[in-house]
Design a protein around this motif. Structure first.
Motif, PDB file in Angstrom:
ATOM      1  N   ILE A  84       0.842  -1.201   0.000  1.00 61.05           N
ATOM      2  CA  ILE A  84       0.000   0.000   0.000  1.00 61.05           C
ATOM      3  C   ILE A  84       0.873   1.245   0.000  1.00 61.05           C
ATOM      4  CG2 ILE A  84      -1.588   1.357   1.400  1.00 61.05           C
ATOM      5  CD1 ILE A  84      -3.312  -0.740   0.925  1.00 61.05           C
ATOM      6  N   LEU A 133       2.517   1.733  -3.335  1.00 55.37           N
ATOM      7  CA  LEU A 133       1.536   2.239  -4.290  1.00 55.37           C
ATOM      8  C   LEU A 133       1.235   3.705  -4.026  1.00 55.37           C
ATOM      9  CD1 LEU A 133      -0.993  -0.708  -4.510  1.00 55.37           C
ATOM     10  CD2 LEU A 133       0.378   0.222  -6.363  1.00 55.37           C
ATOM     11  N   ALA A 134       1.117   4.053  -2.739  1.00 54.75           N
ATOM     12  CA  ALA A 134       0.703   5.405  -2.399  1.00 54.75           C
ATOM     13  C   ALA A 134       1.799   6.413  -2.732  1.00 54.75           C
ATOM     14  CB  ALA A 134       0.338   5.486  -0.927  1.00 54.75           C
ATOM     15  N   SER A 189       3.507   5.729  -6.835  1.00 56.24           N
ATOM     16  CA  SER A 189       2.652   5.379  -7.972  1.00 56.24           C
ATOM     17  C   SER A 189       3.109   6.050  -9.262  1.00 56.24           C
ATOM     18  CB  SER A 189       1.197   5.720  -7.682  1.00 56.24           C
ATOM     19  OG  SER A 189       1.069   7.067  -7.331  1.00 56.24           O
TER      20      SER A 189
END
Lengths: 504, 412, 367
Positions: B385, B388-389, B392
């Motif tokens: 997460i 990705l955060a 990205s």
């Protein structure tokens, strides 16, 4: 003279539509042969047939004077036919070389790609034809002009002798068009044959050795540029005199629906995309916006609607400063918008027509009371639009994606004009629609003007601009470079202005 | 701000020379931590061996995910394919020996992969729906088959009979030598020796064979014609089709391989790690494999890095949870070093962020004696997460992975 | 006639799916040596026993809410696989809040329910934020968030944190919610039907009315159908995506409430997992229509309740799970096929409407 391609009696039917019939074309080797026609005239279908993407229902094809059946793009490639698609068929996340070798990879040891050999071959093509590309660049980093050269190199890499270029200039700025034409001349000098699909008459007159005009799915004329002129070509394309809209008779009013003052805007990376724009539209005026595609038109529209906020300067749309208004407020205040990409921006393709009628008016009467949707009103009013704008559909419960492009466009225009907006943004309102629909849309634009709507008409169709506009603003590289009076300007002058040349 | 941290991290991960430097620095740091805390298990041969055992299933699932996504199809069904791998592996392993079992696991996974291909490529249903349904189907099928086959054969409804073990191999001479050095507690040298000893001591033959999937995948992707075509199916299927690539067939093959790899991962768990099938033993590793793909930015080396990271945390948790706690010191040092490095450029925000993160973790380290198991369990998920955060923009997933593609229709 | 045609095609897909599933399962049963007919009879008769029916209805309520949560996401093309984490975190925190307070019933019950709704929405909005701001697939982030939620719950449930050991079983659980926080059950057919069912019905009605009749619902559906067209029409489309994700999470937060408020009054790890898959499957089966979802939810609960009877008959009850997986795939597949058929039908109709013009133009050309 040897013949590169001979098409005879080609026919293709889709359910309910005849896409091609009685198509006869002969193309000489080493020529640049233009195929022109309106959108929907059947050019694309014909090229898909030639490239093996679509199977014809009837007719014969001969390539280099021997009969051929082309069942797939592979067959076409095998026969020496290469296609440069309008929408580039490139993968961003791969190098130029990888994009070019894909599908015809030189091999070593059966499974391994021989990149060294491929590079050598590509380098020789680059040298022979003077294409300015480098094999190891990542495609994601390349500009539009370079991408097109990569596409051309791709088909040359496959040993193509015949190149089909589908609307190759649509996405190019004038300098890139010049480069492209130079490249094309270079190709024909090396014995290649080029099919150049376009609907831009100037370009066709400039580059083609011979011209075929298509209309309603069939070939209507074969001509040579030296023995024809743009007017004649245009008449062949539309099958009669150019329809001309009624000339405007009233004067624009004092009141202004749009005031853009010294507005500049940057994109996300901080690059300036609009520079110091000054623009005013009066109520009851049609302001034409001319410019080569990609010079900031769509950004300007977003700026006017408040989707993009100016980094400096101010934008006041229908009396609202966009800096502190949402698009919802601006639209509800009386702004209609006919988007250029109607299927993506103008319609919910999987929804019924009456639901599409609500789009953009969901928060205002009569479509809703702000909280609840009035389905009855939506159905009734979509019926009105279908009637007034001659939308050919069995009913208002049909899904938008079942309609043809022209009918979709008529529906959008009808929707955006309902409620008599103070201002209307019309981006390419008649692109890709048939002549009948075009006339209807033009009539309604003029009617809106008479009713006091201020219209921003963004168009690549110079005739449309000349016929409808009270004034023409010219946009070039993100800024308004000139204002012209259509009654005192020639198309040549306008064309010059669009390339950034100041008219003396 | 967060972005510059992200960029930095990213450069470290992606640039080879920096990576070497970083790896070196981390080794020294871990060594210091080991010396300071006295928890020698962190770099013991045993821990290294356990890491290999925990890494391989994740790596297999990750490579499976890589194959699928590179060809343009997201494979959420990896978990279900792994489950089928565990079942087939255990059952055929029990009947015909462990090697046959591992092969059967691959077949079981591949069958599910082909089903996924039929549903998403041929029929064109949503890839997520198909993947999830395959997970359900995989679970149900394994349960159903267990009930049918295991009872009365020395197994139970949720447990298979035991599979014979595959032999292990140890490099003679070198292994005891390195182990010996490893146990001497010499800074850095013992640690490197300990870890290396773990790599050559009692390594299962199956581990050696399966790990070949990694270089093989990399080779196929970047050197072969099939790999090139497969990548284009994920990047721009319309373009690939226009150049004569059979997108459907390529995706079929890619998904079959994807399923087979996931199945291998599953079979490894049941045949090698536990020696029998236990219901639920994949414990979401299919999803972790998916996480490793993202963490690894859709590259084979990256998938390996992600798998090792996630495998390591798994291994340490199982062996000695104080190890994870001790490794917090590494995190603290990194965070503080980051903050101080920012000080030089007068980047106060960066300094504060580094110091605050370091301080919070330090406080946690001092107050608690262990890192709760539960946190370690979801470490891979949290990492994903965060990656990705914050990263990205830097991630380069295949452009058309997940998008429906119908031959002959304009892409929408 | 036209209406009949549309009705036929709407029903054709689910019926085809069910038939396909029955055939598939029959084959497996035959391979197993069991008679399909008697097995189905067994499922039907066991599932329709009164006391089982009530249990099925209670289960239906939970499934139904999960289905509605998924359906809201579907309208936005969001695939909320995070329902699992959202629901469990919601019911856990709600149980903790309920166990720690003792207000009058008219405050206590709403407090617990609203806590659940808020927690579900907040947890889902993490994925919503990542989707909108970072363009990250909600499927991936939600899968990761599910595991994180599980870890957090287990961590917080430890004695000395928010949980207690003991109680009826040896399970870890939250403190008991006081009587003021209980919702009544109805004694019918020898069972206890949770009154939370009425909340579920209200949610379904609200869902349908808001989505189909309100401006907000229109904006939501418009954004789901075409992000760009909605944006151009004045909708703040990214915000709609975020709100939809949060709303889906909010409904997911209600999923476990019936069980908590009327039955267990405490949260323990015995609360089932897997509601995300079930919810998504039901929303697919029911075509995101509240009545459809309700029917599908009952069907699902019925099958699961009847499953133990299979074991007695020598058929492994896991066949139910296979049936469920098959139903999902068969449904989605048949909907896809029906979609293509109806689209072709409509195109033919439109082609007919346009045909006169084509002729006229053709004539014009010739003359």
């Amino acid at each position: 003279m040897s013949v590169a391609i001979e098409l005879k009696g080609i026919e293709k039917n889709y359910p309910g539509v005849v896409a091609n019939h009685d198509v006869d074309i002969t193309i000489a080797k080493g020529n640049i042969h233009a195929i022109i026609g309106e959108n929907g005239a059947g050019k694309s279908t014909l090229m898909k047939i030639l490239y093996g993407m679509v199977k014809p229902d009837a007719g014969t094809i001969a390539i280099f004077e021997s009969p051929a059946t082309i069942k797939s793009p592979q067959d076409a490639i095998g026969l020496g036919i290469g296609m440069v698609h309008q929408h580039f068929m490139l993968a961003d996340n791969a190098t130029v070389l990888e994009n070019i070798v894909l599908g015809s990879e030189p091999m070593k040891a059966k499974v391994v790609v021989d990149y060294a050999k491929a590079r050598e071959h590509l380098q020789s093509i680059i040298k022979t034809y003077g294409l300015d590309i480098s094999p190891d660049d990542l495609v994601a980093d390349l500009g539009v002009g370079v991408r097109q050269r990569v596409e051309i190199a791709k088909v040359l890499f496959r040993g193509a002798k015949i190149l089909i270029l589908d609307e190759p200039t649509a996405v190019l700025v004038p300098q890139e068009v010049d480069d492209l034409f130079k490249n094309l001349k270079g190709l024909t000098q090396n014995g290649l044959t080029i099919i150049f699909i376009s609907h831009k008459l100037d370009e066709v007159m400039a580059i083609a050795d011979s011209i075929t005009v298509m209309r309603h799915g069939t070939t209507v004329a074969n001509l040579v540029p030296a023995k024809t002129n743009k007017k004649e070509l245009a008449e062949y394309m539309i099958g009669g005199e150019l329809p001309s809209p009624r000339p405007a008779t009233t004067k624009p009013r004092e009141e202004k629906v749009l005031v853009v003052t010294n507005a500049s805007a940057n994109d996300r990376t901080g690059r300036e995309i609009l520079h110091s724009i000054n623009l005013e539209i009066h109520a009851g005026e049609i302001l034409g916006l001319a410019g080569v595609e990609g010079n900031g038109q769509s950004e300007l529209i977003e700026l006017i609607m408040g989707l993009v906020k100016p980094d400096s300067g101010s934008v006041v749309t229908v009396g609202l400063n966009t800096q502190d208004s949402t698009l919802r407020e601006i639209r509800d205040h009386g702004v209609g918008y006919i988007p250029q990409d109607r299927q993506r921006d103008g319609l919910m393709m999987a929804a019924t027509l009456w639901e599409n009628r609500i789009l953009g008016h969901q928060q205002t009467k009569p479509m809703s009371n702000g909280v609840w949707i009035d389905k009855g009103a939506a159905k009734a009013d979509s019926e009105r639009i279908i009637e007034e704008f001659d939308v050919r559909t069995p009913s208002n419960t049909v899904l938008a994606n079942a309609l043809s492009g022209g009918n979709q466009q008529k529906f959008i225009v009808g929707r955006e004009m309902s409620g008599d907006p103070k201002m209307l943004i019309a981006a390419q309102p008649t692109r890709g629609v048939d002549v009948g629909a075009q006339a209807i849309i033009w009539d309604h634009l003029i009617e809106a003007r008479l009713k006091g709507t201020g219209v921003l008409l963004v168009s690549a169709d110079l005739d449309e601009l000349f016929q409808l506009s009270d004034r023409i603003a010219v946009i070039f590289r993100g800024t308004i470079v000139d204002y012209l009076d259509p009654r005192k300007t020639t198309p040549e002058q306008l064309g010059l202005a669009m390339t950034g040349e100041k008219i003396a | 701000m967060k972005n510059s941290l992200a960029n930095r991290l990213w450069k470290i991960i992606t640039s080879p020379s920096r990576m070497m430097l970083t790896v070196g620095a981390v080794i020294i740091m871990i060594s210091l931590v080991r010396q300071y805390t006295g928890i020698s298990d962190i770099t013991s041969p045993g821990a290294a061996g356990a890491t290999i055992r925990f890494t391989i299933p994740i790596l297999m699932a990750g490579l499976g995910g890589l194959w699928a996504e590179r060809s343009g199809v997201i494979n959420i069904g990896l978990e279900g394919m792994m489950i089928l791998g565990t079942w087939f592996g255990a059952w055929f392993g029990f009947l015909y020996g462990p090697w046959v079992g591992i092969f059967a696991g691959a077949i079981g996974g591949a069958l599910a992969g082909i089903l996924h291909a039929i549903l998403t490529v041929r029929i064109g249903i949503d890839q997520a729906v198909s993947g999830l349904a395959i997970n359900l189907l995989g679970m149900g099928t394994a349960r159903f088959l267990s009930g049918v086959f295991f009872l009365g054969k020395g197994g139970d409804i949720n447990i298979s009979p035991q599979v014979n073990s595959i032999g292990t191999f140890t490099v003679p001479g070198l292994s005891p030598f390195l182990t010996e050095i490893g146990s001497k507690h010499i800074l850095v040298i013992s640690d490197v020796a300990g870890v290396c000893a773990g790599f050559i001591t009692k390594i299962n033959w199956a581990s050696l064979v399966l790990i070949l999937a990694l270089p093989l995948t990399a080779w196929i992707l970047w050197k072969t014609r099939f790999g090139l075509r497969m990548r284009f199916c994920g990047e721009n299927p319309v373009a690939a089709e226009s150049l004569g690539v059979n997108v459907y067939r390529t995706r079929y093959i890619a998904l079959a391989v994807s399923g087979a790899l996931a199945g291998l991962g599953g079979a490894y768990i049941s045949v090698i790690s536990t020696g029998n099938y236990l219901e639920g033993q994949t414990a979401g590793r299919g999803y972790i494999g998916l996480a490793a793909v993202i963490f690894g930015n859709w590259t084979p080396a990256g998938v390996l890095a992600g798998s090792v990271l996630f495998g390591l945390t798994d291994a340490l948790r199982v062996r000695q949870s104080t190890s994870v706690h001790a490794l917090l010191l590494v995190v603290i040092t990194l965070a503080l070093a980051y903050g101080v490095s920012k000080l030089r450029k007068k980047d106060w925000k960066g300094f504060i962020i580094g110091v605050v993160i370091g301080g919070v973790v330090l406080a946690y380290y001092l107050i608690n004696k262990v890192v709760p198991d539960e946190f370690v369990t979801f470490f891979p998920n949290l990492t994903t997460i965060l990656v990705l955060a914050f990263l990205s923009q830097r991630l380069r997933p295949p452009a058309m992975a997940g998008a429906p593609y119908r031959k002959g229709e304009e892409s929408s | 006639m036209k209406r009949l045609n549309r009705f036929f095609w709407a029903l054709a897909a689910p019926i085809a799916a069910v038939v396909f599933t029955l055939i598939f399962v029959s084959i497996i049963l035959l391979m197993k040596g069991a008679s399909p007919l008697s097995t189905f009879q067994l499922i039907a008769s066991y599932g329709s026993q009164p006391e089982n029916l009530v249990a099925e209805l209670n289960q239906t309520v939970a499934y139904y809410l999960a289905g509605v949560a998924a359906a809201i996401g579907f309208r936005m093309l969001l695939f909320n696989i995070g329902i699992d984490g959202q629901y469990r975190l919601a019911v856990f925190i709600a149980a903790v809040v309920g166990g720690a307070t003792n207000l009058p019933a008219f405050l206590e019950v709403p407090l617990i329910v609203i806590t659940g709704v808020v927690v579900g929405a907040l947890w889902a909005s993490i994925a919503g934020y990542l989707k909108v701001k970072r363009n990250i697939s909600e499927v991936i982030s939600n899968i990761m968030l599910n595991t994180i939620a599980s870890g957090l719950i287990i961590y917080l449930l430890q004695p000395g944190r928010l949980g207690l050991k003991g109680g009826l079983s040896d399970n870890l659980a939250t403190p008991m919610i006081p009587k003021s926080g209980w919702m009544p059950s109805f004694h019918i057919m020898g069972g206890e039907l949770y009154s939370f069912a009425f909340v579920a019905i209200a949610v379904g009605v609200l869902y349908w009315v808001v989505l189909n009749k309100s401006v907000f619902g229109f904006n939501l559906r418009a954004t789901g159908m075409s992000f760009r067209a909605a944006r151009a029409s004045g909708v703040n489309a990214p915000r709609m995506v975020f709100i939809t994700m949060a709303l889906s999470g909010a409904i997911a937060g209600l999923t476990g409430m019936g069980e908590l408020l009327s039955h267990t009054h405490t949260y323990s790890l015995a609360f089932p997992t897997g509601y995300a898959l079930t919810g998504l499957a039901l929303a697919l089966l029911g075509r995101s229509n509240p009545v459809g979802i309700a029917i599908a939810a009952f069907f699902w609960a019925f099958l699961e309740q009847a499953a133990p009877a299979l074991d007695l008959n020598g058929v492994p009850k896991e066949i139910v799970m296979m049936m469920q997986g098959t139903v999902i795939l068969a449904t989605v597949t048949s909907y896809e096929i029906v979609k293509r058929i109806t689209r072709r039908q409509q195109q033919r109709l439109v082609g007919a409407a346009e045909a006169p013009r084509v002729d006229a133009v053709a004539k014009g050309v010739k003359s």
